[in-house]
Scaffold this motif. Structure first.
Motif, PDB file in Angstrom:
ATOM      1  N   TYR A  97      30.939 -21.939 114.382  1.00 29.15           N
ATOM      2  CA  TYR A  97      29.527 -22.067 114.736  1.00 29.15           C
ATOM      3  C   TYR A  97      29.005 -23.491 114.615  1.00 29.15           C
ATOM      4  O   TYR A  97      28.135 -23.896 115.403  1.00 29.15           O
ATOM      5  CB  TYR A  97      28.696 -21.082 113.914  1.00 29.15           C
TER       6      TYR A  97
ATOM      7  N   TYR B 209      27.035 -14.281 108.660  1.00 25.68           N
ATOM      8  CA  TYR B 209      27.850 -14.004 109.844  1.00 25.68           C
ATOM      9  C   TYR B 209      27.107 -13.093 110.814  1.00 25.68           C
ATOM     10  O   TYR B 209      27.038 -13.359 112.019  1.00 25.68           O
ATOM     11  CB  TYR B 209      29.181 -13.368 109.438  1.00 25.68           C
ATOM     12  N   LYS B 210      26.534 -12.002 110.284  1.00 26.71           N
ATOM     13  CA  LYS B 210      25.802 -11.066 111.147  1.00 26.71           C
ATOM     14  C   LYS B 210      24.594 -11.742 111.785  1.00 26.71           C
ATOM     15  O   LYS B 210      24.264 -11.481 112.945  1.00 26.71           O
ATOM     16  CB  LYS B 210      25.351  -9.852 110.340  1.00 26.71           C
TER      17      LYS B 210
ATOM     18  N   PHE C 138      36.801 -10.174 114.461  1.00 29.26           N
ATOM     19  CA  PHE C 138      35.701 -11.114 114.258  1.00 29.26           C
ATOM     20  C   PHE C 138      36.130 -12.549 114.539  1.00 29.26           C
ATOM     21  O   PHE C 138      35.428 -13.304 115.182  1.00 29.26           O
ATOM     22  CB  PHE C 138      35.160 -11.025 112.827  1.00 29.26           C
TER      23      PHE C 138
ATOM     24  N   TRP D 207      31.996 -12.083 123.174  1.00 30.76           N
ATOM     25  CA  TRP D 207      30.948 -13.034 122.795  1.00 30.76           C
ATOM     26  C   TRP D 207      31.542 -14.424 122.543  1.00 30.76           C
ATOM     27  O   TRP D 207      30.865 -15.427 122.767  1.00 30.76           O
ATOM     28  CB  TRP D 207      30.191 -12.542 121.558  1.00 30.76           C
TER      29      TRP D 207
ATOM     30  N   GLN E 271      36.943 -10.070 122.124  1.00 33.19           N
ATOM     31  CA  GLN E 271      35.727 -10.593 121.496  1.00 33.19           C
ATOM     32  C   GLN E 271      34.935 -11.320 122.576  1.00 33.19           C
ATOM     33  O   GLN E 271      34.834 -12.550 122.575  1.00 33.19           O
ATOM     34  CB  GLN E 271      36.068 -11.586 120.381  1.00 33.19           C
TER      35      GLN E 271
ATOM     36  N   ARG F 181      25.732 -14.041 114.673  1.00 31.90           N
ATOM     37  CA  ARG F 181      26.093 -13.222 115.839  1.00 31.90           C
ATOM     38  C   ARG F 181      24.840 -12.751 116.572  1.00 31.90           C
ATOM     39  O   ARG F 181      24.787 -12.749 117.804  1.00 31.90           O
ATOM     40  CB  ARG F 181      26.913 -12.007 115.387  1.00 31.90           C
TER      41      ARG F 181
END
Length: 534
Positions: free
Chosen positions: A216, A128-129, A374, A472, A470, A132
């Motif tokens: 994603y 996940y990180k 998230f 992003w 969020q 991102r």
């Protein structure tokens, strides 16, 4: 014992930080059979170091760049250099990476319990990180990063291709889900309540991973449908977050952690306010008394100006529009404006320059309850609606698309009102409430169109609104579709401001120069489209 982080290029030669390893030194005496306590301590430290957003990440990237491009806020005047946000992003990702590799090694060497599921949770966190971060910068050190303790060849490491990183991370997530869903695999080590993120709940880790795959894989499926669409099909047929399971960092679950970066970032950029693009979606008219507001989330996201008026800053200002005097937060001497020292009774103290509707005081200033999100249940419903609308990974089905769209709206309203506003103890003045009439009126106003193309735009609009905190998500949606709500009354377009990515930090040029040069070809700029951009 506190230890300092020492950065050396992308591989980051650094020692274990005190925040991550308090009490770990004396526990890690037998590396071939590490105690559960040491594993817990390290995992929890990775959570606290790698998941919270940085102050400059919010201020310099989200508020000043992403919201400018996605138009989720009124155009803002940059107050911080882009490089400061780049440093935050780089440090937050690579800082804990040494500990991620260390924990992997410790889990491999644990003899008392099986660790397949603990590995899966760690891989979900890491994937996940990484996703991102790769969405910020594109190509980046990945496969050999954070391994400097293995030898000098890892001091300066190459940049991996962004598309390959995507494939590896989505595969990692998919494999982790399969490991967690293996009910025959017993006697597993679990992080339990020491997991301050998801409390060691394997079912919730499964749902989180599947939901992230949905986001994603859909974002990039047009680049290689043969690889990504099967992942979407698997994810949509497995458990996804639902009900009150929106995933984020809730301060109450994180011990003494609080969301310090958010309020500081909005104080830094005092011009953050509602823009006409968002206002046009939330109100049926421009009445400053708010009588046209139809979207109940408007009362959560924004508030009135110094004169008690609902007023949006023009997304495309002309020469007559004041450039300054938009904000409500502390930029000079207190109490002219609002900062962390403000009390509930002072919430109206916005300063004479607050001409436009600022971001809601409580949403910005609360540090002890309001979460850092998230992915929301609402977003998952909207993503499913898009899949059914377009027939990607599933059979095209207008009826199911409509159902998921409406469920998404209801989930978004429920989240913002019943899970955020209502239980927030600090939110005392002008605390909005949600009625069934408001829900019904909004569902009628935003009724799903029978025209598939129009309906798809409606789905995108709802993702864009729900992702207000969020940025992003809203910015990525804009980058992949160019179909988010926009105020086109002026000259603002991509040709005027080509921001597509975050630059690399200066430290890479200094300490990883050859690989940096290969990755940038001397052009460390923010105008390079990622592989999935439209």
């Amino acid at each position: 014992m506190k230890k300092n982080i020492i950065y050396l290029c992308a591989s980051f030669l650094f020692l274990l930080t005190g925040s991550c390893t308090d009490g770990f030194e004396e526990l890690n005496t037998d590396p071939k059979n590490p105690t559960e306590t040491s594993v817990y301590t390290l995992f929890n430290g990775i959570i606290k170091e790698s998941l919270p957003l940085g102050y400059n990440e919010i201020a310099a990237i989200h508020n000043e760049q992403y919201c400018f491009q996605s138009q989720q806020l009124g155009n803002v005047t940059p107050a911080r250099p882009l490089s400061s946000g780049a440093n935050d992003i780089w440090n937050i990702y690579y800082g804990p990476l040494k500990n991620i590799h260390l924990l992997k090694k410790m889990l491999d060497e644990t003899q008392s319990l099986k660790t397949d599921k603990a590995h899966a949770c760690l891989n979900i966190l890491w994937a996940y990180k990484t996703l991102r971060t790769v969405d910020y910068v594109g190509n980046m050190p990945f496969s050999n990063a954070g391994k400097a303790d293995l030898g000098a060849e890892y001091y300066k490491v190459e940049y991996d291709d962004q598309e390959q990183i995507y494939k590896e991370c989505l595969t990692m997530l998919n494999d982790a889900v399969k490991a967690l869903m293996n009910t025959s695999d017993t006697d597993q080590l679990t992080f339990g309540n020491n997991d301050t993120f998801l409390k060691g709940d394997f079912e919730l880790w499964i749902k989180f991973a599947n939901s992230i795959i949905l986001r994603y894989a859909l974002q990039v499926q047009h680049t290689n449908s043969d690889f990504y669409v099967p992942l979407l099909t698997e994810a949509i047929n497995r458990p996804l977050i639902e009900g009150d399971e929106s995933i984020g960092l809730w301060p109450g679950n994180m011990g003494n952690w609080s969301v310090d970066s958010r309020s500081a970032s909005f104080r830094e950029n005092n011009n953050s306010c509602m823009g006409t693009a968002m206002w046009n979606q939330m109100s049926k008219n421009d009445n400053v008394d708010g009588s046209g507001i139809i979207d109940p989330r408007c009362y959560v996201f924004f508030e009135t100006n110094i004169d008690g008026e609902w007023k949006a800053y023009p997304q495309n200002p002309d020469a007559s529009t004041p450039v300054q005097d938009r904000g409500a937060y502390l930029t000079a001497s207190y109490p002219e404006g609002r900062g962390e020292g403000a009390t509930e009774q002072e919430w109206n103290n916005k300063g004479a320059g607050c001409r436009y509707s600022p971001v809601n005081f409580y949403l910005v200033s609360d540090r002890e309850f309001i979460p850092q999100m998230f992915i929301t249940v609402a977003e998952v419903h909207f993503l499913k609606a898009e899949l059914y609308n377009r027939g990607i990974g599933v059979s095209q089905n207008n009826s199911l698309a409509k159902e998921e769209y409406e469920n998404g709206i209801k989930a978004s309203l429920d989240f913002w009102y019943n899970q955020v506003v209502e239980p927030c103890e600090r939110w005392k003045i002008n605390k909005p409430s949600l009625s069934q009439t408001q829900i019904d009126d909004y569902l009628e106003f935003a009724a799903y169109s029978s025209d598939e193309s129009t309906a798809l735009n409606q789905i995108y609009k709802q993702i864009w609104i729900d992702s207000f905190m969020q940025p992003w998500v809203g910015f990525n949606l804009y980058r992949r579709t160019k179909l988010t709500p926009r105020d086109e009354s002026g000259n603002y377009n991509d040709g005027d401001y080509n921001f597509y990515n975050v630059i690399y930090p200066e430290s890479e040029k200094l300490y990883n120069s050859d690989n940096f040069q290969n990755a940038t070809q001397g052009n460390n700029s923010s105008n390079k489209k990622l592989f999935w951009h439209k």
